[in-house]
Design a protein around this motif. Structure first.
Motif, PDB file in Angstrom:
ATOM      1  N   SER A 194      48.025  40.209 -58.473  1.00  0.00           N
ATOM      2  CA  SER A 194      47.992  38.764 -58.220  1.00  0.00           C
ATOM      3  C   SER A 194      48.888  37.975 -59.173  1.00  0.00           C
ATOM      4  O   SER A 194      49.363  36.895 -58.823  1.00  0.00           O
ATOM      5  CB  SER A 194      46.561  38.256 -58.353  1.00  0.00           C
ATOM      6  OG  SER A 194      45.698  39.056 -57.597  1.00  0.00           O
ATOM      7  N   THR A 232      39.526  43.140 -66.217  1.00  0.00           N
ATOM      8  CA  THR A 232      39.584  41.992 -65.296  1.00  0.00           C
ATOM      9  C   THR A 232      38.605  42.178 -64.127  1.00  0.00           C
ATOM     10  O   THR A 232      37.859  41.245 -63.813  1.00  0.00           O
ATOM     11  CB  THR A 232      41.034  41.788 -64.798  1.00  0.00           C
ATOM     12  OG1 THR A 232      41.856  41.608 -65.944  1.00  0.00           O
ATOM     13  CG2 THR A 232      41.162  40.581 -63.897  1.00  0.00           C
ATOM     14  N   PRO A 233      38.559  43.362 -63.470  1.00  0.00           N
ATOM     15  CA  PRO A 233      37.562  43.528 -62.396  1.00  0.00           C
ATOM     16  C   PRO A 233      36.132  43.281 -62.894  1.00  0.00           C
ATOM     17  O   PRO A 233      35.338  42.639 -62.213  1.00  0.00           O
ATOM     18  CB  PRO A 233      37.740  44.992 -61.953  1.00  0.00           C
ATOM     19  CG  PRO A 233      39.146  45.318 -62.326  1.00  0.00           C
ATOM     20  CD  PRO A 233      39.449  44.526 -63.565  1.00  0.00           C
ATOM     21  N   ASN A 244      37.898  40.147 -50.419  1.00  0.00           N
ATOM     22  CA  ASN A 244      37.073  40.410 -51.604  1.00  0.00           C
ATOM     23  C   ASN A 244      37.703  40.004 -52.929  1.00  0.00           C
ATOM     24  O   ASN A 244      37.136  40.255 -53.990  1.00  0.00           O
ATOM     25  CB  ASN A 244      36.634  41.876 -51.680  1.00  0.00           C
ATOM     26  CG  ASN A 244      35.230  42.025 -51.131  1.00  0.00           C
ATOM     27  OD1 ASN A 244      34.447  41.062 -51.121  1.00  0.00           O
ATOM     28  ND2 ASN A 244      34.915  43.210 -50.657  1.00  0.00           N
ATOM     29  N   TYR A 245      38.874  39.405 -52.865  1.00  0.00           N
ATOM     30  CA  TYR A 245      39.439  38.768 -54.077  1.00  0.00           C
ATOM     31  C   TYR A 245      38.821  37.380 -54.191  1.00  0.00           C
ATOM     32  O   TYR A 245      38.242  36.875 -53.231  1.00  0.00           O
ATOM     33  CB  TYR A 245      40.956  38.639 -53.963  1.00  0.00           C
ATOM     34  CG  TYR A 245      41.699  39.883 -54.390  1.00  0.00           C
ATOM     35  CD1 TYR A 245      42.288  39.969 -55.642  1.00  0.00           C
ATOM     36  CD2 TYR A 245      41.812  40.973 -53.534  1.00  0.00           C
ATOM     37  CE1 TYR A 245      42.967  41.106 -56.039  1.00  0.00           C
ATOM     38  CE2 TYR A 245      42.493  42.115 -53.923  1.00  0.00           C
ATOM     39  CZ  TYR A 245      43.064  42.176 -55.173  1.00  0.00           C
ATOM     40  OH  TYR A 245      43.735  43.288 -55.571  1.00  0.00           O
ATOM     41  N   TYR A 249      35.532  39.425 -63.142  1.00  0.00           N
ATOM     42  CA  TYR A 249      35.343  38.762 -61.842  1.00  0.00           C
ATOM     43  C   TYR A 249      34.039  39.207 -61.175  1.00  0.00           C
ATOM     44  O   TYR A 249      33.324  38.396 -60.576  1.00  0.00           O
ATOM     45  CB  TYR A 249      36.540  39.025 -60.913  1.00  0.00           C
ATOM     46  CG  TYR A 249      37.704  38.105 -61.197  1.00  0.00           C
ATOM     47  CD1 TYR A 249      37.693  36.786 -60.759  1.00  0.00           C
ATOM     48  CD2 TYR A 249      38.813  38.544 -61.911  1.00  0.00           C
ATOM     49  CE1 TYR A 249      38.759  35.924 -61.019  1.00  0.00           C
ATOM     50  CE2 TYR A 249      39.879  37.704 -62.185  1.00  0.00           C
ATOM     51  CZ  TYR A 249      39.849  36.390 -61.727  1.00  0.00           C
ATOM     52  OH  TYR A 249      40.899  35.551 -61.996  1.00  0.00           O
ATOM     53  N   LEU A 252      41.441  31.204 -56.053  1.00  0.00           N
ATOM     54  CA  LEU A 252      41.599  30.592 -57.381  1.00  0.00           C
ATOM     55  C   LEU A 252      42.494  29.362 -57.322  1.00  0.00           C
ATOM     56  O   LEU A 252      43.334  29.232 -56.427  1.00  0.00           O
ATOM     57  CB  LEU A 252      42.271  31.590 -58.350  1.00  0.00           C
ATOM     58  CG  LEU A 252      41.639  32.968 -58.524  1.00  0.00           C
ATOM     59  CD1 LEU A 252      42.531  33.822 -59.424  1.00  0.00           C
ATOM     60  CD2 LEU A 252      40.247  32.849 -59.131  1.00  0.00           C
ATOM     61  N   ARG A 309      44.995  34.114 -54.162  1.00  0.00           N
ATOM     62  CA  ARG A 309      44.392  34.979 -55.191  1.00  0.00           C
ATOM     63  C   ARG A 309      45.194  34.923 -56.489  1.00  0.00           C
ATOM     64  O   ARG A 309      44.976  35.710 -57.407  1.00  0.00           O
ATOM     65  CB  ARG A 309      44.189  36.405 -54.681  1.00  0.00           C
ATOM     66  CG  ARG A 309      45.417  37.089 -54.207  1.00  0.00           C
ATOM     67  CD  ARG A 309      45.115  38.459 -53.592  1.00  0.00           C
ATOM     68  NE  ARG A 309      46.318  39.073 -53.100  1.00  0.00           N
ATOM     69  CZ  ARG A 309      47.137  39.814 -53.841  1.00  0.00           C
ATOM     70  NH1 ARG A 309      46.857  40.078 -55.088  1.00  0.00           N
ATOM     71  NH2 ARG A 309      48.253  40.296 -53.324  1.00  0.00           N
TER      72      ARG A 309
HETATM   73  O1  C5P Z   1      45.410  41.418 -58.436  1.00  0.00           O
HETATM   74  P1  C5P Z   1      45.021  42.255 -59.609  1.00  0.00           P
HETATM   75  O2  C5P Z   1      45.128  43.731 -59.302  1.00  0.00           O
HETATM   76  O3  C5P Z   1      45.716  41.902 -60.863  1.00  0.00           O
HETATM   77  O4  C5P Z   1      43.494  41.962 -59.866  1.00  0.00           O
HETATM   78  C1  C5P Z   1      42.710  42.762 -60.715  1.00  0.00           C
HETATM   79  C2  C5P Z   1      41.253  42.590 -60.356  1.00  0.00           C
HETATM   80  O5  C5P Z   1      40.810  41.272 -60.672  1.00  0.00           O
HETATM   81  C3  C5P Z   1      40.930  42.748 -58.879  1.00  0.00           C
HETATM   82  O6  C5P Z   1      40.695  44.098 -58.561  1.00  0.00           O
HETATM   83  C4  C5P Z   1      39.679  41.921 -58.729  1.00  0.00           C
HETATM   84  O7  C5P Z   1      38.566  42.638 -59.222  1.00  0.00           O
HETATM   85  C5  C5P Z   1      39.926  40.773 -59.701  1.00  0.00           C
HETATM   86  N1  C5P Z   1      40.526  39.592 -59.055  1.00  0.00           N
HETATM   87  C6  C5P Z   1      39.777  38.813 -58.206  1.00  0.00           C
HETATM   88  N2  C5P Z   1      40.348  37.722 -57.615  1.00  0.00           N
HETATM   89  C7  C5P Z   1      41.617  37.392 -57.879  1.00  0.00           C
HETATM   90  C8  C5P Z   1      42.405  38.165 -58.760  1.00  0.00           C
HETATM   91  C9  C5P Z   1      41.816  39.249 -59.337  1.00  0.00           C
HETATM   92  O8  C5P Z   1      38.591  39.092 -57.962  1.00  0.00           O
HETATM   93  N3  C5P Z   1      42.138  36.322 -57.299  1.00  0.00           N
END
Ligand code: C5P
Length: 313
Positions: free
Chosen positions: A140, A183-184, A25-26, A187, A29, A156
């Motif tokens: 990430s 950030t969530p 679910n990430y 995305y 990128l 990710r």
């Molecule tokens: O990895 P991190 O905890 O920093 O990511 C924060 C939020 O960003 C994740 O919970 C997700 O909602 C989104 N995210 C994503 N795909 C990624 C990195 C982050 O959807 N590759």
């Protein structure tokens, strides 16, 4: 008691391209990341008790397990129980200079510094790759924050391939202090709007990853062609953040009105940056944007590319 002071630089994204959604679910990128001289200072020392204590003078920085730096110390405690029993807990002090919730990986950099600091305090002898594997469990961006410089980040965001370092490129950063973008949220909103364009099954995700748009920018970086680098800045998340945050798109437009190499939002925003050919051009831009937007809530910084991640001083 032993102590270390670490410098944890901010990052900007020169390229952020979203390929699709992953089974976890990430988002899958392709990013090109760059650290800059604007940095937090992180002090870490051993305690005679088994506590993790976090200090920070910034009113919006949490001091409990919701802070990634705190979670980094908990992770080390779990992964190395014998060292934890032997050396005891840690006291961490964050001196924040990087704006928070800004798309500059300030929190991830603090966590990266805690991993590096505890490795030293507990004399674990971990390699950079070991530290990056641990960092990926926290977030990430943490693996990149450990190594820094100029790098491609895939997966990710946790798979790092270094690129030749770039020197002499200046950066002006702008962020409204009271404006934070989750950030969530960025995305999830992107997914709602663009999921129909995503590569779906793992096979088509793999196929899509052969058609990424970052190649030209990588070539410009290898040639150290700063004009091309400025022209090729790219960030998919602008498509959702700019329409939802008019202040950010106005700030971006203001940056673009003045001479610079290129302007983009960093990460999930709301920080906007422009690249500049010289310190003089960066300082001129700083003053031009400041004069056009005298709002005291707008923070502006002049900084430059740097070739490292977390550093012990
Ligand atoms: O990895 P991190 O905890 O920093 O990511 C924060 C939020 O960003 C994740 O919970 C997700 O909602 C989104 N995210 C994503 N795909 C990624 C990195 C982050 O959807 N590759």
């Amino acid at each position: 008691m032993k102590s270390y002071t670490l410098i944890a630089p901010a990052k900007i994204n020169l390229h952020l391209e979203i390929l699709g959604i992953r089974p976890d679910n990430y988002h899958e990128l392709v990013m090109i990341m760059q650290t800059v001289d604007l940095a937090d200072r992180v002090e870490i020392r051993s305690l005679s008790t088994d506590q993790i204590i976090l200090h920070c003078g910034h009113p919006n920085v949490p001091l409990d397990e919701t802070n990634l730096a705190y979670r980094a110390a908990e992770l080390m405690q779990r992964e190395f129980p014998t060292a934890f029993t032997h050396y005891g807990g840690v006291e961490i002090t964050l001196h924040k200079h990087i704006p928070i919730a800004a798309g500059l990986a300030g929190g991830s950099g603090n966590a990266a510094a805690v991993l590096v600091g505890i490795d030293l305090l507990w004399e674990l002898g971990l390699t950079q790759s070991d530290l990056q594997t641990l960092g990926a469990k926290l977030g990430s961006d943490v693996p990149f924050c450990i190594s820094g410089g100029t790098a491609i980040a895939t997966g990710r965001g946790e798979l790092i391939s270094p690129l030749p370092s770039l020197e002499g490129i200046y950066v002006v950063l702008g962020k409204y202090q009271s404006l934070e973008v989750s950030t969530p949220w960025a995305y999830t909103t992107y997914r709602h709007e663009f999921e129909h364009q995503y590569a779906q099954a793992p096979a088509s995700l793999a196929d899509r990853s052969h058609r990424v748009h970052s190649g030209e920018l990588v070539r410009a970086i290898v040639k150290r062609d700063s004009v091309k680098i400025g022209n090729l800045l790219y960030n998919d998340l602008e498509k959702v953040v700019l329409p939802a945050y008019p202040l950010v798109s106005q700030l971006r437009a203001e940056f673009q009105r003045h001479p610079n190499l290129g302007t983009m939002m960093s990460g999930s925003g709301p920080t906007v940056f422009s690249l500049a050919t010289s310190q003089a051009q960066a300082e001129a831009l700083y003053h031009q944007v400041r004069a056009a937007i005298p709002d005291p809530d707008l923070e502006l910084f002049v900084t430059q590319f740097c070739d490292r991640g977390v550093k012990v001083i």
